[in-house]
Scaffold this motif. Structure first.
Motif, mmCIF file in Angstrom:
data_model
loop_
_atom_site.group_PDB
_atom_site.id
_atom_site.type_symbol
_atom_site.label_atom_id
_atom_site.label_comp_id
_atom_site.label_asym_id
_atom_site.label_seq_id
_atom_site.Cartn_x
_atom_site.Cartn_y
_atom_site.Cartn_z
ATOM 1 N N ASN A 1 0.804 -1.221 0.090
ATOM 2 C CA ASN A 1 -0.083 0.042 -0.048
ATOM 3 C C ASN A 1 0.704 1.425 0.002
ATOM 4 O O ASN A 1 1.765 1.431 0.786
ATOM 5 C CB ASN A 1 -0.959 0.218 1.114
ATOM 6 C CG ASN A 1 -1.752 -1.239 1.258
ATOM 7 O OD1 ASN A 1 -2.570 -1.416 0.276
ATOM 8 N ND2 ASN A 1 -1.651 -1.916 2.370
ATOM 9 N N GLY A 2 0.539 2.191 -0.892
ATOM 10 C CA GLY A 2 1.085 3.407 -0.802
ATOM 11 C C GLY A 2 1.507 4.129 -2.467
ATOM 12 O O GLY A 2 0.950 3.233 -3.401
ATOM 13 N N TRP A 3 2.238 5.163 -2.415
ATOM 14 C CA TRP A 3 2.330 5.790 -3.787
ATOM 15 C C TRP A 3 4.036 5.902 -4.320
ATOM 16 O O TRP A 3 4.665 6.136 -3.206
ATOM 17 C CB TRP A 3 1.818 7.092 -3.550
ATOM 18 C CG TRP A 3 0.441 7.655 -3.735
ATOM 19 C CD1 TRP A 3 -0.501 7.641 -2.634
ATOM 20 C CD2 TRP A 3 -0.338 7.339 -4.711
ATOM 21 N NE1 TRP A 3 -1.792 7.866 -2.997
ATOM 22 C CE2 TRP A 3 -1.826 7.817 -4.299
ATOM 23 C CE3 TRP A 3 -0.117 7.578 -6.200
ATOM 24 C CZ2 TRP A 3 -2.704 7.949 -5.210
ATOM 25 C CZ3 TRP A 3 -1.221 7.632 -6.837
ATOM 26 C CH2 TRP A 3 -2.379 7.805 -6.539
ATOM 27 N N LEU A 4 3.990 5.569 -5.396
ATOM 28 C CA LEU A 4 5.373 5.701 -5.967
ATOM 29 C C LEU A 4 5.242 6.643 -6.924
ATOM 30 O O LEU A 4 4.653 6.597 -7.986
ATOM 31 C CB LEU A 4 5.887 4.374 -6.641
ATOM 32 C CG LEU A 4 7.363 4.510 -7.282
ATOM 33 C CD1 LEU A 4 8.445 4.604 -6.297
ATOM 34 C CD2 LEU A 4 7.353 3.313 -8.443
ATOM 35 N N ILE A 5 5.973 7.833 -7.000
ATOM 36 C CA ILE A 5 6.002 8.839 -7.958
ATOM 37 C C ILE A 5 7.115 8.571 -9.004
ATOM 38 O O ILE A 5 8.089 9.333 -8.593
ATOM 39 C CB ILE A 5 6.015 10.162 -7.234
ATOM 40 C CG1 ILE A 5 5.212 10.351 -6.006
ATOM 41 C CG2 ILE A 5 5.529 11.352 -7.950
ATOM 42 C CD1 ILE A 5 3.868 9.911 -6.379
ATOM 43 N N ALA B 1 3.770 -6.482 -6.730
ATOM 44 C CA ALA B 1 2.537 -6.083 -6.064
ATOM 45 C C ALA B 1 1.561 -6.765 -6.739
ATOM 46 O O ALA B 1 1.018 -6.981 -7.872
ATOM 47 C CB ALA B 1 2.370 -4.790 -6.362
ATOM 48 N N ALA B 2 0.599 -6.974 -5.714
ATOM 49 C CA ALA B 2 -0.901 -7.576 -5.920
ATOM 50 C C ALA B 2 -1.724 -6.550 -6.699
ATOM 51 O O ALA B 2 -2.543 -6.991 -7.801
ATOM 52 C CB ALA B 2 -1.590 -7.965 -4.751
ATOM 53 N N LYS B 3 -1.728 -5.139 -6.704
ATOM 54 C CA LYS B 3 -2.550 -4.297 -7.361
ATOM 55 C C LYS B 3 -1.729 -3.117 -7.512
ATOM 56 O O LYS B 3 -1.285 -2.424 -6.370
ATOM 57 C CB LYS B 3 -3.688 -4.153 -6.433
ATOM 58 C CG LYS B 3 -4.772 -3.381 -7.035
ATOM 59 C CD LYS B 3 -6.150 -3.254 -6.233
ATOM 60 C CE LYS B 3 -7.277 -2.657 -6.755
ATOM 61 N NZ LYS B 3 -8.556 -2.601 -6.042
ATOM 62 N N ALA B 4 -2.019 -2.569 -8.667
ATOM 63 C CA ALA B 4 -1.621 -1.176 -8.834
ATOM 64 C C ALA B 4 -2.150 -0.550 -9.874
ATOM 65 O O ALA B 4 -2.549 -1.058 -11.036
ATOM 66 C CB ALA B 4 0.137 -1.604 -9.529
ATOM 67 N N GLY B 5 -2.030 0.856 -10.257
ATOM 68 C CA GLY B 5 -2.780 1.525 -11.033
ATOM 69 C C GLY B 5 -1.912 2.975 -11.063
ATOM 70 O O GLY B 5 -1.384 3.434 -10.310
ATOM 71 N N THR C 1 -5.020 2.726 -4.663
ATOM 72 C CA THR C 1 -5.753 2.930 -5.743
ATOM 73 C C THR C 1 -7.175 3.283 -5.408
ATOM 74 O O THR C 1 -7.794 3.911 -6.291
ATOM 75 C CB THR C 1 -6.094 1.438 -6.357
ATOM 76 O OG1 THR C 1 -6.729 0.521 -5.572
ATOM 77 C CG2 THR C 1 -4.448 0.952 -6.890
ATOM 78 N N LYS C 2 -7.634 3.389 -4.286
ATOM 79 C CA LYS C 2 -8.830 3.889 -3.880
ATOM 80 C C LYS C 2 -8.772 5.253 -3.806
ATOM 81 O O LYS C 2 -9.850 6.198 -4.219
ATOM 82 C CB LYS C 2 -9.411 3.395 -2.569
ATOM 83 C CG LYS C 2 -9.854 2.066 -2.509
ATOM 84 C CD LYS C 2 -10.162 1.386 -1.152
ATOM 85 C CE LYS C 2 -10.201 -0.149 -1.105
ATOM 86 N NZ LYS C 2 -10.567 -0.366 0.190
ATOM 87 N N THR C 3 -7.488 6.031 -3.845
ATOM 88 C CA THR C 3 -7.537 7.508 -3.789
ATOM 89 C C THR C 3 -7.195 8.090 -5.185
ATOM 90 O O THR C 3 -7.010 9.389 -5.184
ATOM 91 C CB THR C 3 -6.585 7.800 -2.502
ATOM 92 O OG1 THR C 3 -5.181 7.617 -3.219
ATOM 93 C CG2 THR C 3 -6.666 7.208 -1.361
ATOM 94 N N VAL C 4 -6.995 7.161 -6.250
ATOM 95 C CA VAL C 4 -6.566 7.491 -7.810
ATOM 96 C C VAL C 4 -7.383 8.731 -8.218
ATOM 97 O O VAL C 4 -6.959 9.770 -8.598
ATOM 98 C CB VAL C 4 -6.419 6.509 -8.599
ATOM 99 C CG1 VAL C 4 -6.393 7.007 -9.913
ATOM 100 C CG2 VAL C 4 -5.315 5.581 -8.257
ATOM 101 N N PRO C 5 -8.765 8.631 -8.271
ATOM 102 C CA PRO C 5 -9.715 9.928 -8.687
ATOM 103 C C PRO C 5 -9.315 11.203 -8.092
ATOM 104 O O PRO C 5 -9.516 12.280 -8.795
ATOM 105 C CB PRO C 5 -11.065 9.326 -8.404
ATOM 106 C CG PRO C 5 -10.889 7.755 -8.099
ATOM 107 C CD PRO C 5 -9.438 7.713 -7.552
#
Length: 345
Positions: A40-44, A66-70, A91-95
């Motif tokens: 869980n987290g952000w890679l910029i 990673a199991a999930k990424a976007g 990924t829930k915070t992407v929008p």
């Protein structure tokens, strides 16, 4: 930034023995895929020129296992710079990151308009006219504020369910309608030579820099297209957050690759920096996790808000809205993996 599942109603007698793949020795068991990790987290990522956004996500997803990424906002292969990649619960915070402001530094090549509005397209108009700095400066106010902009024909916008760039590649004539976008700031920052001008733009969601370059050229009567583009800022993330691909690869190759890779990530809640935060007690957090609303009487919180996030003991609990003084959960966070080693601002 899916797994296809095929169902079948075939009877056992219909089954056909699987044939071994070419190159696999008979009797050799298939190699197991590496297990995916809950991260869980952000890679910029500082995306390099020549790499698609999908390729970039695939690369870091493999490195992190990673199991999930976007990702939060596509960058064309021609472009470089900030590509925020969300893992797991992020990924829930992407929008909310996608809706944030962006800052671009870009170069316009005068004298040629292309069908893609960038250097990868074919020329559709040429001219020997070149603008002066004064002429360029004079038109910029007309492209600042809320403006109507026609997106490039080669864009991801859907027309009757089809991507515009797919229709354009098939040779179809596409007429895209102008859409309102907002440009907060637009500056001429340099003129390396008579053929090129460098700009910096701060703009809102849905703004196409390629369209700005095309329209600059048309307004000036000298034609133009984007020859270089770099994204500097996306929502809460700026140049100081950028991690080059080489640094990510090097982290994964070290003795303690898992910890080193985790150290490049930023917390999930950074993506919600522009939203109001509601601090809850552990009891109220439990109610939120069960999908129940919580009255915010006595707390420093707005009475109404379309979007907000709740925390408890400094840990994310849920995304939701505030309605008549109540926090109403919409998406609950489930941190099954530890968030240790993350970069903190």
């Amino acid at each position: 930034m899916s797994t296809d599942i095929l169902g079948t109603d075939a009877r056992p007698s219909d089954a056909v023995p699987a044939r071994p793949r070419e190159g696999r020795r008979p009797g050799r068991p298939p190699q197991r895929k590496r297990p995916r990790r809950e991260i869980n987290g952000w890679l910029i990522l500082d995306k390099p020129v020549g790499m698609t956004s999908t390729e970039a996500v695939g690369l870091v997803k493999r490195l992190y296992q990673a199991a999930k990424a976007g990702h939060a906002g596509t960058l064309d292969p021609l472009a470089s710079g900030a590509l925020p990649i969300a893992f797991g619960e992020a990924t829930k915070t992407v929008p909310y990151v996608v809706d944030g402001r962006k800052v671009y530094r870009f170069t316009v090549r005068w004298g040629i308009e292309t069908d893609t509005d960038d250097a990868e397209g074919r020329a559709v108009a040429t001219t020997d006219k070149r603008p002066t700095a004064a002429e360029i400066e004079a038109i910029l106010p007309g492209f600042t504020g809320e403006i109507l902009q026609v997106p490039p024909r080669y864009s991801a916008i859907k027309i009757a369910g089809e991507r515009a760039y797919d229709l354009a590649r098939d040779g179809e004539v596409i007429e895209l309608e102008a859409r309102p976008v907002e440009v907060y700031r637009l500056n001429l920052v340099g003129q390396p030579d008579v053929d090129h001008a460098e700009f910096e733009a701060e703009c809102g969601k849905g703004t196409y820099v390629r369209s700005l370059a095309r329209d600059f050229g048309r307004r000036l009567g000298c034609a133009g297209h984007v020859s270089a583009l770099r994204r500097l800022v996306v929502g809460p993330f700026d140049e100081d957050d950028l991690i080059p691909v080489a640094d990510v690869e090097a982290a994964g190759e070290g003795e303690d690759g898992v910890a080193a890779l985790a150290g490049l990530l930023q917390p999930v809640e950074i993506g919600l920096a522009d939203l109001p935060e509601i601090a809850l007690s552990s009891v109220d957090a439990g109610r939120i996790r069960r999908g129940q609303s919580v009255l915010l009487r006595g707390r420093e919180a707005p009475v109404e808000a379309d979007a907000a996030y709740a925390t408890s003991a400094g840990r994310l609990v849920a995304l939701g809205s505030i309605e008549a003084g109540e926090f109403v959960p919409r998406r609950v966070f489930n941190f099954s993996a530890p968030e240790q080693g993350l970069r903190r601002r």
